[in-house]
Design an enzyme around this catalytic site. Structure first.
Site, PDB file in Angstrom:
ATOM      1  CD  GLN A  54      23.576 -21.546   0.697  1.00  0.00           C
ATOM      2  OE1 GLN A  54      24.228 -21.141   1.662  1.00  0.00           O
ATOM      3  NE2 GLN A  54      23.410 -22.827   0.441  1.00  0.00           N
ATOM      4  CE1 TYR A 106      12.899 -23.311  -6.055  1.00  0.00           C
ATOM      5  CE2 TYR A 106      14.563 -23.587  -7.760  1.00  0.00           C
ATOM      6  CZ  TYR A 106      13.966 -22.817  -6.777  1.00  0.00           C
ATOM      7  OH  TYR A 106      14.442 -21.560  -6.516  1.00  0.00           O
ATOM      8  NE  ARG A 156      16.273 -22.067  -3.645  1.00  0.00           N
ATOM      9  CZ  ARG A 156      15.225 -22.757  -3.190  1.00  0.00           C
ATOM     10  NH1 ARG A 156      15.296 -24.063  -3.103  1.00  0.00           N
ATOM     11  NH2 ARG A 156      14.116 -22.143  -2.834  1.00  0.00           N
ATOM     12  CG  ASP A 162      17.000 -18.495  -2.112  1.00  0.00           C
ATOM     13  OD1 ASP A 162      15.865 -18.069  -2.391  1.00  0.00           O
ATOM     14  OD2 ASP A 162      17.333 -19.682  -2.278  1.00  0.00           O
ATOM     15  CB  SER A 201      15.710 -19.503   1.114  1.00  0.00           C
ATOM     16  OG  SER A 201      15.864 -20.519   0.153  1.00  0.00           O
TER      17      SER A 201
END
Length: 294
Positions: free
Chosen positions: A39, A141, A34, A42, A45
Site C-alpha cells: 500500500q 479492479y 493490491r 501504490d 492510489s
C-alpha cells in the site's frame, strides 16, 4: 542499471523491448499488486487521491453556481447535485471532497462491494438491478461488463444525469481503453451549464466527446473537460507522495549489509512489477514467460 518509474507498459511496449535490449532491469509502478504490504508503494492510489480532490475543485471553478444549499434573505439557493462515476480511489476522494463542500453526492460503480464505502462518505449509491453483476477482479479492479448490464446501466444513468449538475468520471480497466459510460445521448439530456470532468481522458475517456487537454462545450451548453496530468496542478503534494512511494519500493530491495540493490524476484511485489531483467522481457503480460529467480 535499474529503472523504477511510471512506465505506461500497456501502451509503450516498444520501450520495454528497448530496455530489455539494453540490459536494464525495469519496474513499472503501475503494476503494483493490491496487497496490504504494498500500500505504501501504490503510486496509482496516491496520485488518484489527489486527482479526485482536484477534479471537484476544477468543477467548482467551471460551474456557474455554488455547491452548498444556502438560505439567505434573498431566497434559498439549492445545493449542487454531483455524480461520481467509478468509486475507486479517485472517485471516493471526489465523493468526500464534494460532500465537504456541501453538494448532494451520488456515485455509480460496477462493483457492488463499494456501496458501503460510498455511503460511509455520505454519498448515495446508484444501483443497477442485475443479479449477475459482479464487476470486480480478484485484484480489486473494475472489469468489463456484459452488454445486458451495460444497457441497464445506460438507462439508469440517463435518468440520473438529467437531474445532475456536475459529473466526475474516473472509471478505468487496467490494460484496456477507458470504457465509454456517459454517452452522447446522456450528455444531450443534461441541463445547460452542467460540468463534466473526465479523469479517464488520458486513456480514451469515459465520456463521449471528451478530448484530452481540452474543454468541449456541447450544443446544449454542457462543458466536457478532459484534464491532462491533473495531479501536476497540485505538484508539491503529488511529488512528495510519488517520492515516498518510490523510496518505499527501493527500500524493500536494499541489501543492508552490502549497501546495494538486490531485487528478490520471489517477492510478489518485485515479481509483479518487474518488466525486464538480464536482457529479457520477463513479465508474462508483456511477452515474458516467467520471472527468473534470484
Amino acid at each position: 542499471a535499474a529503472i523504477i518509474a511510471l512506465l505506461d507498459p500497456y501502451d509503450r511496449k516498444d520501450i520495454i523491448e528497448k530496455m530489455a535490449a539494453a540490459g536494464v532491469s525495469s519496474f513499472a509502478m503501475e503494476l503494483m499488486p493490491r496487497i496490504s504490504r504494498a500500500q505504501s508503494m501504490d503510486v496509482l492510489s496516491s496520485q488518484s487521491n489527489l486527482a479526485g480532490y482536484r477534479a471537484v475543485l476544477d468543477a467548482a471553478h467551471e460551474f456557474g453556481r455554488i455547491y452548498p444549499m444556502m438560505m439567505t434573505a434573498a431566497g434559498t439557493l439549492p445545493p449542487a447535485r454531483v455524480v461520481i462515476v467509478g468509486a475507486g480511489v479517485a472517485g471516493l476522494q471526489a465523493i468526500a471532497t464534494a460532500k465537504r463542500l456541501g453538494a448532494v453526492v451520488s456515485a455509480f460503480d460496477v462493483r457492488p462491494a463499494v456501496k458501503e464505502q460510498v455511503q460511509s462518505l455520505g454519498g448515495t449509491f446508484i444501483e443497477v438491478e442485475d443479479d449477475a453483476a459482479d464487476g470486480e477482479t480478484a485484484g480489486g479492479y473494475a472489469k468489463e461488463m456484459s452488454d445486458e448490464y451495460k444497457a441497464k446501466q445506460a438507462a439508469k444513468l440517463k435518468e440520473v444525469l438529467a437531474k445532475t449538475d456536475i459529473v466526475i468520471t474516473t472509471a478505468l480497466i487496467p490494460g484496456r481503453p477507458a470504457p465509454e459510460i456517459v454517452t452522447a445521448d446522456m450528455v444531450a439530456g443534461m441541463k445547460p451549464g452542467s460540468v463534466i470532468i473526465d479523469l479517464a481522458a488520458e486513456r480514451g475517456g469515459n465520456v463521449a466527446g471528451a478530448k484530452l487537454g481540452e474543454t468541449v462545450v456541447t450544443d446544449n451548453g454542457v462543458k466536457i473537460i478532459g484534464p491532462e496530468n491533473i495531479t501536476s496542478s497540485v505538484a508539491t503534494d503529488a511529488t512528495a507522495m510519488y517520492a515516498k512511494n518510490l523510496l518505499n519500493f527501493i527500500t524493500l530491495s536494499v541489501d543492508k549489509e552490502k549497501g546495494t540493490l538486490a531485487f528478490n524476484a520471489e517477492d510478489q511485489i518485485i515479481a509483479e512489477t518487474m518488466l525486464t531483467r538480464d536482457g529479457k522481457v520477463v513479465h508474462p503480460k508483456f511477452g515474458g514467460e516467467e520471472v527468473a529467480n534470484g
